[in-house]
Write an enzyme that holds these catalytic residues in place. Structure first.
Site, PDB file in Angstrom:
ATOM      1  N   LEU A 137     119.217  86.933  48.832  1.00 38.50           N
ATOM      2  CA  LEU A 137     118.164  87.374  49.736  1.00 38.50           C
ATOM      3  C   LEU A 137     117.492  88.577  49.099  1.00 38.50           C
ATOM      4  CD1 LEU A 137     119.905  87.291  53.263  1.00 38.50           C
ATOM      5  CD2 LEU A 137     118.323  85.600  52.312  1.00 38.50           C
ATOM      6  N   ASP A 138     116.182  88.727  49.337  1.00 39.43           N
ATOM      7  CA  ASP A 138     115.474  89.892  48.821  1.00 39.43           C
ATOM      8  C   ASP A 138     116.095  91.166  49.384  1.00 39.43           C
ATOM      9  OD1 ASP A 138     113.743  88.139  47.586  1.00 39.43           O
ATOM     10  OD2 ASP A 138     112.202  88.289  49.155  1.00 39.43           O
ATOM     11  N   ARG A 139     115.893  92.258  48.678  1.00 42.12           N
ATOM     12  CA  ARG A 139     116.453  93.537  49.116  1.00 42.12           C
ATOM     13  C   ARG A 139     116.041  93.871  50.558  1.00 42.12           C
ATOM     14  NH1 ARG A 139     115.500  99.434  46.135  1.00 42.12           N
ATOM     15  NH2 ARG A 139     116.831 100.639  47.552  1.00 42.12           N
ATOM     16  N   ARG A 237     107.604  84.812  51.769  1.00 41.91           N
ATOM     17  CA  ARG A 237     106.611  85.877  51.696  1.00 41.91           C
ATOM     18  C   ARG A 237     105.358  85.413  50.956  1.00 41.91           C
ATOM     19  NH1 ARG A 237     110.067  90.309  48.821  1.00 41.91           N
ATOM     20  NH2 ARG A 237     108.186  91.585  49.098  1.00 41.91           N
TER      21      ARG A 237
END
Length: 313
Positions: A137-139, A237
């Site tokens: 998962l992205d930060r 995103r």
């Protein structure tokens, strides 16, 4: 991180790019130079660079060499919410702001560091820097992840992700009106103008599919549940931004609005994109059970949503 700016002299005319760089940077192996080129860390007079690109006198190239990281991450006693655990896997709820694994600029404080403290028998398939990590998962994204505890589980879970047998659903707040049933089927690759971003306009892209399964509209924003079959970097995103509806609070893909209507001012409190991995379902790698996990919105996102709902109802 160290950036070298190198000019091509006449005696290097026509040389391969990787050979030219390795000659001027003898501390770097040719294979490491090739990886840096592939990762987009080398820029020059052409938009697309390959190891085999011929260099010519008078050209200038910049190479971004990341700082070295520790060979083996150290266990760290960091807060970690474990949703489920057995001898084969761990399902956890990653907090926003935590990087998944060590890398340039993040040698500690990562999810891997926390896992090494909480879980003593992680799979080694992912390598020393990414033990047990099957997906990321992205930060700035919070929510559910599954981690393998042994090699057999790691291999089977990786296969399920590759074959699109894992159900992944996210909650996102986006600008504008997006309707349930919307499907975005557009390949994603590295942005040709900014190597830190992904784009639907990339020259070299991989297929990606995003579906909106639920939508609730407020005045100016929509609360969505989004399912993804693929798992490309920044996929949700990028896809939502590409159709003109970036995720609220996402500074990278156009989700920050300096001016907002009064009933939406709560979004200015966001310190990350409004994106949460809310549901994860897969087949247990050991016994074949279909297992499913859900995660509620964390307090920072729920607080913003509650404020918006209270002002529009």
């Amino acid at each position: 991180m160290v950036i070298h700016r190198l000019s091509v002299e006449p005696d290097h005319e026509g040389a391969r790019l990787d050979t030219f760089l390795a000659t001027l940077l003898p501390e770097q192996s040719r294979s490491s130079i090739q990886r840096l080129i592939k990762d987009g860390r080398v820029t020059g007079p052409h938009a697309v660079l390959r190891a085999s690109t011929a260099v010519h006198a008078g050209q200038t190239y910049e190479i971004d060499i990341p700082s070295p990281v520790a060979a083996t991450p150290a266990p760290e006693e960091l807060p970690l919410r474990i949703v489920y655990e057995d001898r084969d896997l761990v399902v956890l709820d990653k907090p926003a702001g935590m990087v998944v694994h060590p890398g340039a600029g993040h040698t500690g404080g990562t999810l891997v560091n926390a896992l090494l403290h909480h879980v003593k028998d992680l799979s080694g398939v992912g390598g020393e820097l990414r033990p047990g990590i099957v997906h990321r998962l992205d930060r700035g994204t919070s929510g559910l992840m599954v981690v393998a505890k042994n090699d057999a589980a790691h291999q089977e879970l990786s296969r399920q992700f590759s074959d699109r047998e894992v159900d992944k659903e996210y909650i996102a707040l986006v600008w504008g009106v997006v309707h349930a049933g919307r499907r975005i089927d557009t390949p994603i690759g590295r942005d040709p103008n900014d190597r830190q971003k992904m784009s639907t306009r990339a020259r070299r892209a991989r297929n990606a599919v995003t579906r909106v399964t639920f939508a609730k509209h407020f005045e100016g924003v929509s609360l969505l549940r989004v399912a993804i079959a693929t798992g490309r970097t920044h996929q949700i995103r990028v896809h939502l931004s590409a159709i003109g509806h970036p995720i609220v609070g996402d500074p990278t893909y156009g989700g920050i609005h300096r001016r907002t209507a009064g009933h939406l001012r709560a979004v200015q409190r966001l310190e990350r994109p409004f994106l949460h991995s809310a549901r994860l379902a897969f087949t247990h790698p050991a016994d074949g059970r279909r297992v499913e996990f859900d995660s509620p919105l964390p307090l920072d996102l729920q607080g913003v949503l509650d404020d918006i709902e209270s002002r529009v109802e």
